[in-house]
Design an enzyme around this catalytic site. Structure first.
Site, PDB file in Angstrom:
ATOM      1  N   HIS A  89       0.834  -1.205   0.000  1.00  3.35           N
ATOM      2  CA  HIS A  89       0.000   0.000   0.000  1.00  3.35           C
ATOM      3  C   HIS A  89       0.872   1.260   0.000  1.00  3.35           C
ATOM      4  CE1 HIS A  89      -3.257  -2.549   2.102  1.00  3.35           C
ATOM      5  NE2 HIS A  89      -3.780  -2.167   0.946  1.00  3.35           N
ATOM      6  N   CYS A 131      -2.886   0.223   9.954  1.00  2.00           N
ATOM      7  CA  CYS A 131      -4.011  -0.593   9.444  1.00  2.00           C
ATOM      8  C   CYS A 131      -4.985  -1.045  10.517  1.00  2.00           C
ATOM      9  CB  CYS A 131      -3.533  -1.862   8.760  1.00  2.00           C
ATOM     10  SG  CYS A 131      -1.865  -1.986   8.371  1.00  2.00           S
TER      11      CYS A 131
HETATM   12  C1  CIR Z   1      -4.133  -7.743   3.299  1.00  3.43           C
HETATM   13  O1  CIR Z   1      -3.339  -8.225   2.498  1.00  3.43           O
HETATM   14  O2  CIR Z   1      -5.158  -7.141   2.944  1.00  3.43           O
HETATM   15  C2  CIR Z   1      -3.828  -7.896   4.772  1.00  3.43           C
HETATM   16  N1  CIR Z   1      -3.192  -9.157   5.008  1.00  3.43           N
HETATM   17  C3  CIR Z   1      -2.943  -6.779   5.272  1.00  3.43           C
HETATM   18  C4  CIR Z   1      -3.598  -5.437   5.140  1.00  3.43           C
HETATM   19  C5  CIR Z   1      -2.747  -4.361   5.699  1.00  3.43           C
HETATM   20  N2  CIR Z   1      -3.414  -3.110   5.596  1.00  3.43           N
HETATM   21  C6  CIR Z   1      -2.802  -1.946   5.444  1.00  3.43           C
HETATM   22  O3  CIR Z   1      -1.574  -1.891   5.319  1.00  3.43           O
HETATM   23  N3  CIR Z   1      -3.545  -0.873   5.374  1.00  3.43           N
END
Ligand code: CIR
Length: 259
Positions: free
Chosen positions: A162, A249
């Site tokens: 991201h 997150c």
């Molecule tokens: C994903 O791949 O969607 C989750 N395992 C990790 C999301 C992390 N979110 C973020 O960095 N905003």
């Protein structure tokens, strides 16, 4: 009405089946992840937040990463359409959680956009072009927020999940950045603090007021932040890092609100 509400969700047992994009799967100790998440919630309180823990979503492996399913602004909240199809069931419960706080807008197919790709700096929303966020997602987000006076600018991200894996705000005029993953020259009017080269994932830090929550994994970058006069609150986030999650997150901040 004052202060911050931080919305969080518990770590589900199913996190062991989380989405992974740029890192390999290693076993997650769910009890340890839960203890670290509780420590993170304590850090949010230390920074002045009222933590509102939403119900666990057992069947949604990535549901602890609430940041990705909504963008909360002062004027409205935008529900996203996450790029990973396995994450789209997280959106309707977040709509219910946010309704008491904000007017809601929502992205629709074929848009995809993860909240982790949206970096808010004043009235500008920088949106990363990643495997999770497509051009239609950026267009629809623009239509949702422009009437409230926000400008949306897209930015390329290479090698990171991201945008906020690569750059986050750490002060009113400071960004923390990994320049290998994003072209930081586009950000005007701010000071850039670069992560220590041995800590590429350190660019994900969470600014609340004048404090920054940051993982204990990045001591060299902490020195750089402290040298810039930034107060750092550290948390052990190593188990959630195995799920490709960082400190931003795991919460959604709602400024100046009480339900
Ligand atoms: C994903 O791949 O969607 C989750 N395992 C990790 C999301 C992390 N979110 C973020 O960095 N905003």
């Amino acid at each position: 009405m004052s202060g911050w509400v931080a919305l969080t969700r518990p770590v589900p047992q199913s996190i062991v089946d989380c989405q992974l994009t740029h890192i390999s799967r290693t076993p997650i100790d769910v009890e340890r992840a839960r203890a670290q998440h509780a420590e993170y919630e304590d850090a949010l309180r230390t920074c002045g937040c009222t933590v509102v823990q939403l119900p666990e979503l057992r069947a949604s492996p990535d549901s602890v990463f609430v940041e990705d399913v909504a963008i909360v602004l002062d004027d409205l909240a935008v529900l996203t359409r996450p790029g990973a199809p396995s994450r789209r069931d997280e959106v309707p419960p977040m709509a219910e959680a946010l309704r008491p706080y904000r007017r809601l807008a929502a992205l629709e197919a074929p848009a995809t956009l993860d909240g982790g790709d949206v970096l808010v700096v004043d009235r500008t929303l920088w949106v990363g072009r990643t495997s999770r966020t497509n051009a239609e997602g950026i267009s629809q987000l623009t239509r949702c927020v422009e009437g409230a006076g926000y400008v949306v600018r897209s930015i390329g991200v290479a090698g990171a999940l991201h945008l906020k894996t690569a750059v986050t705000r750490v002060g009113p005029r400071h960004l923390l950045v990994n320049r290998d993953w994003v072209d930081a020259s586009v950000f005007g009017g701010v000071s850039l603090i670069e992560v220590d080269p041995t800590e590429p994932f350190a660019a994900n830090a969470m600014l609340i007021g004048d404090r920054v929550i940051h993982s204990t994994a990045f001591p060299r970058t902490h020195q750089r932040l402290r040298a810039a006069g930034i107060e750092v609150v550290t948390v052990d986030a190593s188990e959630l890092a195995k799920a490709e999650g960082g400190v931003t997150c795991c919460s959604l901040l709602v400024r100046g609100s009480e339900a």
